[in-house]
Design a protein around this motif. Structure first.
Motif, short mmCIF file in Angstrom:
data_model
loop_
_atom_site.label_atom_id
_atom_site.label_comp_id
_atom_site.label_asym_id
_atom_site.label_seq_id
_atom_site.Cartn_x
_atom_site.Cartn_y
_atom_site.Cartn_z
N TYR A 173 0.83 -1.20 0.00
CA TYR A 173 0.00 0.00 0.00
C TYR A 173 0.86 1.25 0.00
O TYR A 173 2.06 1.23 0.33
CB TYR A 173 -0.93 0.02 1.21
N VAL A 174 0.22 2.36 -0.36
CA VAL A 174 0.76 3.70 -0.20
C VAL A 174 -0.25 4.49 0.63
O VAL A 174 -1.42 4.58 0.26
CB VAL A 174 1.01 4.40 -1.55
N LEU A 175 0.21 5.04 1.74
CA LEU A 175 -0.67 5.75 2.67
C LEU A 175 -0.31 7.23 2.69
O LEU A 175 0.85 7.60 2.86
CB LEU A 175 -0.52 5.17 4.08
N LEU A 176 -1.32 8.08 2.53
CA LEU A 176 -1.17 9.52 2.66
C LEU A 176 -2.05 9.98 3.82
O LEU A 176 -3.27 9.83 3.78
CB LEU A 176 -1.58 10.25 1.38
N PRO A 235 -6.40 3.91 12.15
CA PRO A 235 -7.70 4.04 11.49
C PRO A 235 -7.64 4.06 9.96
O PRO A 235 -8.69 4.07 9.32
CB PRO A 235 -8.23 5.38 12.02
N ASP A 236 -6.45 4.02 9.38
CA ASP A 236 -6.37 4.02 7.92
C ASP A 236 -6.83 2.70 7.33
O ASP A 236 -7.21 2.63 6.16
CB ASP A 236 -4.95 4.33 7.46
N GLY A 237 -6.80 1.62 8.12
CA GLY A 237 -7.29 0.34 7.66
C GLY A 237 -6.29 -0.48 6.87
O GLY A 237 -6.62 -1.58 6.43
N ALA A 238 -5.07 0.00 6.68
CA ALA A 238 -4.08 -0.73 5.89
C ALA A 238 -2.77 -0.93 6.63
O ALA A 238 -2.14 -1.97 6.52
CB ALA A 238 -3.82 0.00 4.57
N ALA A 239 -2.33 0.08 7.38
CA ALA A 239 -1.02 0.01 8.03
C ALA A 239 -1.01 -1.06 9.11
O ALA A 239 -1.99 -1.27 9.83
CB ALA A 239 -0.67 1.36 8.63
N GLN A 240 0.13 -1.74 9.22
CA GLN A 240 0.28 -2.81 10.19
C GLN A 240 0.55 -2.23 11.58
O GLN A 240 1.15 -1.17 11.73
CB GLN A 240 1.45 -3.71 9.80
N ASP A 241 0.08 -2.94 12.60
CA ASP A 241 0.46 -2.62 13.96
C ASP A 241 1.92 -3.05 14.17
O ASP A 241 2.37 -4.05 13.61
CB ASP A 241 -0.43 -3.34 14.97
N TYR A 242 2.63 -2.29 14.96
CA TYR A 242 4.03 -2.65 15.18
C TYR A 242 4.52 -2.04 16.49
O TYR A 242 3.94 -1.12 17.05
CB TYR A 242 4.91 -2.17 14.02
N THR A 243 5.65 -2.59 16.95
CA THR A 243 6.42 -2.04 18.05
C THR A 243 7.88 -2.10 17.63
O THR A 243 8.38 -3.19 17.32
CB THR A 243 6.21 -2.82 19.36
N ARG A 244 8.56 -0.98 17.61
CA ARG A 244 9.95 -0.92 17.17
C ARG A 244 10.81 -0.28 18.25
O ARG A 244 10.43 0.71 18.86
CB ARG A 244 10.09 -0.10 15.88
N LEU A 245 11.99 -0.85 18.42
CA LEU A 245 13.01 -0.28 19.33
C LEU A 245 14.32 -0.29 18.55
O LEU A 245 14.82 -1.35 18.17
CB LEU A 245 13.13 -1.10 20.60
N LYS A 246 14.89 0.89 18.34
CA LYS A 246 16.09 1.00 17.52
C LYS A 246 17.16 1.82 18.22
O LYS A 246 16.86 2.76 18.97
CB LYS A 246 15.77 1.66 16.16
N LEU A 247 18.41 1.43 17.92
CA LEU A 247 19.58 2.19 18.35
C LEU A 247 20.18 2.83 17.10
O LEU A 247 20.52 2.14 16.15
CB LEU A 247 20.61 1.28 19.02
N LEU A 248 20.29 4.16 17.09
CA LEU A 248 20.71 4.90 15.91
C LEU A 248 21.99 5.68 16.21
O LEU A 248 22.13 6.30 17.28
CB LEU A 248 19.62 5.88 15.46
N LEU A 249 22.92 5.65 15.26
CA LEU A 249 24.13 6.47 15.31
C LEU A 249 23.95 7.58 14.30
O LEU A 249 23.68 7.31 13.12
CB LEU A 249 25.37 5.64 14.98
#
Length: 359
Positions: A234-237, A341-355
């Motif tokens: 999908y493409v979500l706007l 509420p968009d009806g397409a995007a997946q539920d998620y939980t993300r934890l990231k370490l960024l440099l």
């Protein structure tokens, strides 16, 4: 011979003029055959240079007499001195050897000094201070960060992921503009499990009495999405229009709260091509904190108000950032999304370490 007082003064004046002409001529001839003396250079860690004469080093302090600013006292950890005899080379030992001559000790020392100067130039280019100055000069009043994260894990499943993140922002007296871009990619046993490109913008305008209005567009392209085991590319706007109040505005603490209307447009390409639109109201809050030890926290939470039989949804993002230098930083980011509420995007939980590279 008797000479009057006036005559004596006349002879003295003629002698002074002749001496000046002769001495000046000799000095001119002598100066014409010599090269101008080279100057020492005081090189700061941000790449700035000051010409002059190096006097001495007393402990951790460099004493330098500059041509324009007089005597300077600089910490040895903030600058280095390039001596004039190091910057000027007499001859290259390779050229002398090619001519069949044995290089002198002075020529060998000159070559070593040239290598020292070249090493210093390389150190300047890769110095965090120089890097910060170059990047800031390029982007001007815009500030932001380039960050990346990567991981490779092999256990029962071979997994790898890669993330690139970019942030640009600029603030005026009553306006603020932000541009954010991100690409998340992940594989498991050579199968693509995540391939998301996301771009978001923000325009905020502050009114009197702590009120503000905002417009936040977001574009998300997911080419590896699945719902119930079925491909769901999908493409979500999403366009968020709202306003609120600055609950607390301090140099080190900012808290905002408000309400907005969200317009969702989703274009699906799999399993079948279709387009859906919907509008949902939401309540949001934002927090920015400046902590000791060059640390900061940014957080934003959104609660989507349920309408009719639709379930409520919410999103939250919190990031803890630590500046290692003026240029380099490390951040821990946690994101969660439930029942979008968009009806397409997946539920998620993300934890990231960024440099990151800040500018």
């Amino acid at each position: 011979m008797m000479i009057t007082a006036a005559g004596k003064r006349t002879l003295q004046l003629v002698a002074v003029i002749c001496w000046g002409l002769v001495g000046g001529g000799v000095g001119m001839v002598k100066g014409a055959g010599e090269e101008p003396a080279a100057r020492d250079a005081l090189v700061y860690k941000d790449g700035d240079r000051v010409q002059g004469i190096f006097l001495a080093q007393v402990g951790d302090i460099l004493l330098f007499k500059s041509d324009r600013f007089g005597e300077l006292r600089v910490a040895a950890s903030d600058a280095v001195v390039v001596r004039a005899d190091r910057a000027l080379a007499v001859a290259k030992p390779e050229a002398v050897a090619a001519a069949g001559e044995t290089p002198t000790e002075k020529q060998v020392q000159a070559a070593a000094d040239r290598a020292e100067v070249e090493r210093l130039k390389i150190w300047e280019w890769f110095s965090p201070w120089v890097l910060t100055a170059k990047v800031r000069n390029y982007f001007g009043p815009w500030h932001g960060r380039f960050a990346f994260s990567t991981e490779l894990v092999s256990d029962s499943v071979r997994r790898s992921n890669f993330a690139v993140d970019g942030h640009f922002g600029r603030k005026w007296k009553s306006d603020e503009v932000q541009l954010n871009m991100r690409h998340d990619y992940a594989e498991a046993n050579n199968l693509v499990t995540t391939d998301v490109i996301k771009a978001a913008g923000l325009y905020r305008h502050d009114f009197s009495k702590g009120r503000f209005a905002l417009y936040r567009p977001t574009v998300e392209w997911n080419s590896a999405s699945k719902r119930g085991g079925v491909p769901n590319d999908y493409v979500l706007l999403q366009q968020e229009v709202g306003g609120g109040f600055n609950v607390l505005v301090r140099p080190s603490r900012t808290i905002r709260a408000g309400i907005s209307e969200n317009f969702f447009d989703v274009w699906n390409s799999a399993p079948t091509a279709d387009h859906t639109s919907r509008a949902v109201a939401s309540i949001f809050e934002e927090m920015e904190l400046i902590l000791p030890w060059r640390m900061s926290v940014a957080q934003r939470g959104v609660w989507y108000i349920p309408i009719g039989s639709q379930r409520d949804g919410w999103e939250n993002r919190v990031e803890l950032n630590k500046k290692l230098t003026e240029t380099l930083s490390v951040a821990v980011r946690h994101e969660i999304r439930r029942n979008s509420p968009d009806g397409a995007a997946q539920d998620y939980t993300r934890l990231k370490l960024l440099l990151g590279l800040d500018f």
